[in-house]
Design an enzyme around this catalytic site. Sequence first.
Site, short mmCIF file in Angstrom:
data_model
loop_
_atom_site.label_atom_id
_atom_site.label_comp_id
_atom_site.label_asym_id
_atom_site.label_seq_id
_atom_site.Cartn_x
_atom_site.Cartn_y
_atom_site.Cartn_z
N ARG B 93 44.33 35.30 18.69
CA ARG B 93 43.51 34.41 19.52
C ARG B 93 42.41 35.20 20.21
NH1 ARG B 93 42.21 34.97 23.87
NH2 ARG B 93 44.27 35.14 24.77
N THR B 167 37.34 44.46 22.91
CA THR B 167 38.04 43.84 21.78
C THR B 167 37.09 43.74 20.58
OG1 THR B 167 39.33 42.56 23.34
CG2 THR B 167 39.31 41.77 21.06
N PHE B 239 29.06 35.74 32.78
CA PHE B 239 30.03 34.80 33.36
C PHE B 239 30.07 33.47 32.60
CE2 PHE B 239 30.60 36.73 37.89
CZ PHE B 239 31.19 37.84 37.30
N LEU B 242 32.33 34.08 29.79
CA LEU B 242 33.72 34.18 30.24
C LEU B 242 34.30 32.80 30.55
CD1 LEU B 242 33.45 37.39 32.47
CD2 LEU B 242 34.51 37.20 30.21
N ARG B 246 37.76 31.91 28.94
CA ARG B 246 38.89 31.65 29.85
C ARG B 246 39.45 30.26 29.61
NH1 ARG B 246 35.73 34.04 35.18
NH2 ARG B 246 36.20 36.23 34.71
N GLU B 366 39.65 38.90 31.12
CA GLU B 366 38.98 37.62 31.43
C GLU B 366 39.21 37.22 32.89
OE1 GLU B 366 37.13 35.80 29.42
OE2 GLU B 366 37.46 36.87 27.54
N HIS B 369 44.58 37.88 37.21
CA HIS B 369 45.23 36.78 37.91
C HIS B 369 44.71 36.68 39.36
CE1 HIS B 369 48.63 34.08 38.74
NE2 HIS B 369 48.73 34.72 39.89
N ASP B 370 44.64 37.82 40.02
CA ASP B 370 44.25 37.77 41.43
C ASP B 370 42.76 37.52 41.62
OD1 ASP B 370 46.68 37.84 42.62
OD2 ASP B 370 46.79 40.03 42.74
N PHE B 386 36.21 39.20 47.88
CA PHE B 386 36.22 40.22 46.83
C PHE B 386 35.94 41.59 47.42
CE2 PHE B 386 34.80 36.28 44.84
CZ PHE B 386 35.70 36.17 43.81
C1 LIG Z 1 43.48 44.40 25.65
C2 LIG Z 1 42.25 44.23 26.47
C3 LIG Z 1 41.09 43.75 25.89
C4 LIG Z 1 39.92 43.63 26.63
N1 LIG Z 1 38.77 43.18 26.02
C5 LIG Z 1 37.58 43.21 26.70
C6 LIG Z 1 36.36 42.89 26.06
O1 LIG Z 1 36.35 42.51 24.89
N2 LIG Z 1 35.20 43.01 26.75
C7 LIG Z 1 35.18 43.43 28.05
O2 LIG Z 1 34.10 43.52 28.61
N3 LIG Z 1 36.33 43.71 28.70
C8 LIG Z 1 37.54 43.63 28.06
N4 LIG Z 1 38.71 43.95 28.71
C9 LIG Z 1 38.65 44.43 30.07
C10 LIG Z 1 39.14 43.47 31.12
O3 LIG Z 1 38.26 42.40 31.26
C11 LIG Z 1 39.39 44.23 32.42
O4 LIG Z 1 40.52 45.03 32.19
C12 LIG Z 1 39.58 43.33 33.61
O5 LIG Z 1 38.37 42.75 33.99
C13 LIG Z 1 40.17 44.08 34.81
O6 LIG Z 1 39.48 45.25 35.06
P1 LIG Z 1 40.27 46.63 35.26
O7 LIG Z 1 41.19 46.79 34.14
O8 LIG Z 1 39.25 47.65 35.49
O9 LIG Z 1 41.14 46.40 36.55
P2 LIG Z 1 40.69 46.55 38.08
O10 LIG Z 1 39.49 45.75 38.31
O11 LIG Z 1 40.66 47.97 38.43
O12 LIG Z 1 41.91 45.84 38.78
C14 LIG Z 1 43.16 46.51 39.05
C15 LIG Z 1 43.98 45.65 39.98
O13 LIG Z 1 43.29 45.48 41.19
C16 LIG Z 1 43.15 44.12 41.51
N5 LIG Z 1 41.88 43.91 42.21
C17 LIG Z 1 40.64 44.32 41.84
N6 LIG Z 1 39.73 43.94 42.76
C18 LIG Z 1 40.41 43.28 43.73
C19 LIG Z 1 40.05 42.64 44.94
N7 LIG Z 1 38.78 42.58 45.37
N8 LIG Z 1 41.01 42.09 45.70
C20 LIG Z 1 42.29 42.10 45.28
N9 LIG Z 1 42.72 42.68 44.15
C21 LIG Z 1 41.77 43.27 43.38
C22 LIG Z 1 43.19 43.40 40.19
O14 LIG Z 1 43.58 42.04 40.34
C23 LIG Z 1 44.22 44.22 39.46
O15 LIG Z 1 45.49 43.80 39.83
C24 LIG Z 1 39.93 44.00 28.00
C25 LIG Z 1 41.10 44.44 28.59
C26 LIG Z 1 42.27 44.56 27.84
C27 LIG Z 1 43.51 45.04 28.51
#
Ligand SMILES: Cc1cc2nc3c(=O)[nH]c(=O)nc-3n(C[C@H](O)[C@H](O)[C@H](O)COP(=O)(O)OP(=O)(O)OC[C@H]3O[C@@H](n4cnc5c(N)ncnc54)[C@H](O)[C@@H]3O)c2cc1C
Lengths: 251, 390
Positions: B93, B167, B239, B242, B246, B366, B369-370, B386
Amino acid sequence: MNITVLLKQVPDTTAKITISGGKVDENSVSKWSMSPYDEYALESGLQLKEKTGGNLVAITCGPERTKKMLTDAAAVGADTLVHISNDGVTDSTHVQKLLAAAVRRFDSQIVLCGKQAADTNSGSTGPGVAELIDAACVTLVTEVNYSEGKFSTIRPSNSGTEKVAVDGLSVFAFDKGTHELRRPNVRGIMMAKKKQVESITSGDLGVVLDSSNVTLNSQNPPPEKPAGQKFEGAEHVNEVVSKLRNEANVI
Amino acid sequence: MAYEALDFYDVDSLLTEEERMVRDMVRDWVDEEVIPNIEIACREGVFPDEWRVALGEMGVLGAPLKGYDCPGLSYTAYGVICRELERGDSGLRSFASVQGSLAMYPIWDFGSEEQKNHYLPKMASGEWIGCFGLTEPDYGSNPGDMITKAEDMGDHYLLNGAKMWITNGSIAELAVVWAKLDGVIRGFIVEKNDPGFSAPEMKGKHSLKASVTSELVFQDCKIPKDRMLPGVKGLRGPFSCLNNARYGISWGALGSAQACFDSAKDYAMSRIQFDHPIASYQLVQNKLSWMLREITKGQLLAYHLGQKKDSGDWIPEHISLAKMNNVDIALEIARVARDIHGANGILDEYPIMRHMANLESVKTYEGTHDIHNLIIGRHITGIQAFTREA
Ligand SMILES: Cc1cc2nc3c(=O)[nH]c(=O)nc-3n(C[C@H](O)[C@H](O)[C@H](O)COP(=O)(O)OP(=O)(O)OC[C@H]3O[C@@H](n4cnc5c(N)ncnc54)[C@H](O)[C@@H]3O)c2cc1C
């Protein structure tokens, strides 16, 4: 050239069948599908159409729900969809009369169908229709090919397979064929939506059905399979061999 | 036994006949081609190329887009497709989400006529795979602060920076890359062989193993002037992509949940402990009944959101709620299903552990959750939470 395919909608081979009052309860069937042998006939019809051009006519005889199967056939390429309402007709000879009249009406040179339907398994439709329209009939075919105005088919023989060629109006009843029915695609599905199902009755076909001399007395589920038996250790070898020989009849 | 989808409230009866036919087409394909092969694909860590071909042949890529040889289906049909694909695997998917919502959609909505004519037909047929580069090593939930930048060199643009977690990256013919041009986020189409561009694969994932995830690296990457998407500036570009992806995920997660429910129900009916099937014990029934309850609510949510997407009467917060809720319940259902399967739940003979591990990614990508909680929180209170600086 018109190519006609006769299709029947049957309970899906994976659907649960329940019997109530000595009859299969159709309302409890969770999924209806095109009878599997008919799928091979349809695929062969589509391939022939790709070679010879012309119009593929899909005909079914059955209740209202069977129209959905015709739309499914349209999604893979059937051009004309004909639904003969069966008004509860179950006698095979009646169904054959209706189908034969519809085949005549669309003036096809060949008619393809399954060797038997997956629900009743009577296997009479192909030969029956052939008889009524005065056509040649080849049964258990796995392939139909066309070249230079002739149809040739592959079917099993005593010692392997045989190739049977026929001229003129013919009916081919399919066994499990060489080619599985193709998958539809979104484009086909969208086209199918626009295609009208032509609904006709025995009256429209000018068929008068005499009273049936077939009565279906009752239908029963197959007997339940006895529970499996388990043997452990070399001391059971003789017993197991004897059971395999005398009860299971496999050795 | 054939798959009989849990549909307690008969929500699928609300679909049009066309939507149901598309559902059956994808469902049959998943049963015949995906489920028998998915565990091997996961073990080898590959996305089978036959799946790309089949998705193109079925004509489901970019499902709701119209024109340019795109399918032109409803958003509801797009949701149904995502659900059926994700019953097979979230990686499958993901492939379709990225291709349709994240790569084709921005070209379709913000591209020039030439860009649309050049890229979309080949992407709809599956011949060209696309990817979407937004996330960077240091900017995930906060993509607005990205550092990848583009410079106007007169007769070309020069891209510098790196994207991560992308991805389809290493198998893509083209990438839709978001980068800052004079401080403003713009979309650029980067092709596989552009000088200064590379897309090394990220290895070692315990989740979405059948999906390719890559870095995108731009080192003085030179691209022609006609590769910028003319129609959008700022975060609205990524966005809006997305939003569509989403939305699809809110349906997709239900596919995973339904697969887990199906397996848990069958297992509970046949597993005998203390002389009776475990399904006959109240604690197990409670678990199954909770799964059915959450799946049914999720189905109504997804269907209603689909209708809103089709009528155009929606706001991004509606999508946040559905993505957040449905992924959340799917993940919890996978965990409870794992529990019902006992030790067998960890084997790849059952789909449970795979769905569970996959959904951990789906929960994060995408919009985590938070982050969706914060989007809804802002909607309720009018106060953004944020960042500390307003
Ligand atoms: C398998 C996979 C495929 C993906 N594919 C794509 C893709 O094709 N293109 C692309 O652009 N991206 C892709 N992503 C990236 C994905 O969109 C990001 O991982 C996601 O946006 C979260 O970013 P991060 O991993 O840096 O986590 P972070 O932003 O560092 O978040 C870490 C934790 O902190 C929390 N957090 C962050 N900010 C806040 C806040 N202000 N208040 C409270 N909590 C907060 C989050 O909820 C989370 O629990 C992919 C990720 C995965 C795992």
